[in-house]
Design an enzyme around this catalytic site. Structure first.
Site, mmCIF file in Angstrom:
data_model
loop_
_atom_site.group_PDB
_atom_site.id
_atom_site.type_symbol
_atom_site.label_atom_id
_atom_site.label_comp_id
_atom_site.label_asym_id
_atom_site.label_seq_id
_atom_site.Cartn_x
_atom_site.Cartn_y
_atom_site.Cartn_z
ATOM 1 N N ARG A 83 2.485 27.531 0.588
ATOM 2 C CA ARG A 83 2.008 28.812 1.123
ATOM 3 C C ARG A 83 3.053 29.888 0.893
ATOM 4 O O ARG A 83 4.207 29.734 1.257
ATOM 5 C CB ARG A 83 1.722 28.672 2.623
ATOM 6 C CG ARG A 83 1.367 29.968 3.347
ATOM 7 C CD ARG A 83 -0.100 30.272 3.231
ATOM 8 N NE ARG A 83 -0.447 31.494 3.931
ATOM 9 C CZ ARG A 83 -0.986 31.545 5.140
ATOM 10 N NH1 ARG A 83 -1.223 30.428 5.803
ATOM 11 N NH2 ARG A 83 -1.307 32.700 5.686
ATOM 12 N N ARG A 142 -4.321 32.275 -0.215
ATOM 13 C CA ARG A 142 -3.395 31.256 0.254
ATOM 14 C C ARG A 142 -3.822 29.860 -0.196
ATOM 15 O O ARG A 142 -5.006 29.554 -0.238
ATOM 16 C CB ARG A 142 -3.236 31.307 1.774
ATOM 17 C CG ARG A 142 -4.440 31.061 2.654
ATOM 18 C CD ARG A 142 -5.409 32.220 2.846
ATOM 19 N NE ARG A 142 -4.853 33.469 3.327
ATOM 20 C CZ ARG A 142 -4.750 33.802 4.608
ATOM 21 N NH1 ARG A 142 -5.179 33.001 5.528
ATOM 22 N NH2 ARG A 142 -4.243 34.957 4.947
ATOM 23 N N ASP A 165 -4.126 27.485 4.824
ATOM 24 C CA ASP A 165 -3.890 28.191 6.091
ATOM 25 C C ASP A 165 -4.346 27.260 7.203
ATOM 26 O O ASP A 165 -5.478 26.784 7.177
ATOM 27 C CB ASP A 165 -4.713 29.486 6.071
ATOM 28 C CG ASP A 165 -4.655 30.262 7.377
ATOM 29 O OD1 ASP A 165 -3.568 30.352 7.976
ATOM 30 O OD2 ASP A 165 -5.705 30.801 7.778
ATOM 31 N N ASP A 190 -4.777 27.229 11.186
ATOM 32 C CA ASP A 190 -4.771 28.000 12.428
ATOM 33 C C ASP A 190 -5.189 27.117 13.587
ATOM 34 O O ASP A 190 -6.102 26.301 13.444
ATOM 35 C CB ASP A 190 -5.749 29.178 12.342
ATOM 36 C CG ASP A 190 -5.299 30.236 11.359
ATOM 37 O OD1 ASP A 190 -4.096 30.299 11.043
ATOM 38 O OD2 ASP A 190 -6.151 31.007 10.894
HETATM 39 C C1 X6L Z 1 -12.085 44.335 9.920
HETATM 40 C C2 X6L Z 1 -10.727 44.196 9.836
HETATM 41 C C3 X6L Z 1 -12.874 43.219 9.801
HETATM 42 C C4 X6L Z 1 -10.172 42.944 9.635
HETATM 43 C C5 X6L Z 1 -12.313 41.979 9.608
HETATM 44 C C6 X6L Z 1 -11.080 39.339 9.441
HETATM 45 C C7 X6L Z 1 -9.023 40.358 8.932
HETATM 46 C C8 X6L Z 1 -10.523 38.111 9.201
HETATM 47 C C9 X6L Z 1 -8.459 39.120 8.687
HETATM 48 C C10 X6L Z 1 -10.944 41.817 9.526
HETATM 49 C C11 X6L Z 1 -10.346 40.493 9.305
HETATM 50 C C12 X6L Z 1 -9.208 37.992 8.812
HETATM 51 C C13 X6L Z 1 -10.001 33.659 5.604
HETATM 52 C C14 X6L Z 1 -10.753 34.761 5.197
HETATM 53 C C15 X6L Z 1 -8.808 35.406 5.803
HETATM 54 C C16 X6L Z 1 -10.619 32.382 5.563
HETATM 55 C C17 X6L Z 1 -12.590 33.455 4.724
HETATM 56 C C18 X6L Z 1 -8.634 36.642 8.570
HETATM 57 C C19 X6L Z 1 -7.330 36.452 7.878
HETATM 58 N N1 X6L Z 1 -8.790 34.079 5.988
HETATM 59 N N2 X6L Z 1 -12.027 34.670 4.744
HETATM 60 N N3 X6L Z 1 -9.987 35.849 5.327
HETATM 61 N N4 X6L Z 1 -11.909 32.342 5.118
HETATM 62 N N5 X6L Z 1 -13.845 33.331 4.297
HETATM 63 O O1 X6L Z 1 -10.042 31.349 5.912
HETATM 64 O O2 X6L Z 1 -9.221 35.638 8.923
HETATM 65 S S1 X6L Z 1 -7.509 36.505 6.130
HETATM 66 MG MG MG Z 2 -6.540 32.086 9.188
HETATM 67 MG MG MG Z 3 -2.965 31.482 9.722
#
Ligand code: X6L
Ligand code: MG
Ligand code: MG
Length: 164
Positions: free
Chosen positions: A76, A85, A88, A90
């Site tokens: 990572r 990544r 991840d 969590d």
């Molecule tokens: C507005 C602003 C709307 C921010 C949503 C949602 C930011 C999720 C970060 C958000 C917002 C995240 C994964 C991902 C990420 C994953 C999928 C996060 C952290 N990790 N998309 N995006 N799967 N499908 O594991 O969860 S980055």
């Molecule tokens: Mg995550």
């Molecule tokens: Mg994480």
């Protein structure tokens, strides 16, 4: 868990394997593998996401350290916020506890708004409730979002760890 770089399934398998090999962690259950549209930073590759149920004698903070060790072991890098990544890990829930430390908040923030979290979580245990609000995760509106595809059906942990 999520992965969207390289051999995504292999990264998830290796992460579950490393959890399993930890003397203080038992992997109890693993969800099917879902391919999910990226959320947050949408201009990146699709993810594979799974949920894993663990039994552990570790405190939540110790479990977090174990997860970070595994993330690092599997390469990572932290370059772009919300970026691609290899893996991840969590912590979504820990018993029915509420934990609010600077570096660890449980239940995981906004997990109830993310279909890529809820779909595998509810597959493992449809009766799980938000320990703060008492709401069933299977009743969350976000569960119905699009962009979540069953990618590999998984029946048990052993099958997941011994793919053929
Ligand atoms: C507005 C602003 C709307 C921010 C949503 C949602 C930011 C999720 C970060 C958000 C917002 C995240 C994964 C991902 C990420 C994953 C999928 C996060 C952290 N990790 N998309 N995006 N799967 N499908 O594991 O969860 S980055
Ligand atoms: Mg995550
Ligand atoms: Mg994480």
């Amino acid at each position: 868990m999520g992965s969207n770089i390289g051999n995504r399934l292999e990264h998830l398998i290796q992460a579950v394997r490393l959890l399993h090999e930890h003397a203080a962690i038992n992997v109890k259950n693993v969800s099917s593998v879902y391919e999910t549209e990226p959320v947050g930073l949408t201009e990146q590759a699709k993810f594979l996401n799974i949920a894993v149920e663990l039994e552990t004698s570790l405190e939540a903070t110790e479990l977090l350290s174990a997860c970070q060790f595994i993330e690092n072991k599997l390469g990572r890098m932290r370059k772009i916020r919300w970026g691609p990544r290899t893996v991840d890990l969590d912590i979504l829930l820990y018993n029915n506890d509420q934990i609010q430390l600077e570096h660890l908040i449980i239940p995981h923030l906004r997990m109830a708004e993310r279909a890529f979290v809820l779909v595998p979580l509810v597959e493992i245990n449809p009766e799980l409730k938000n320990p703060v609000s008492g709401e069933l995760y299977r009743q969350q509106p976000a569960l119905k979002e699009e962009g979540i595809v069953l990618w590999k059906k998984v029946a048990c942990v052993e099958e997941f760890l011994q793919p053929n």
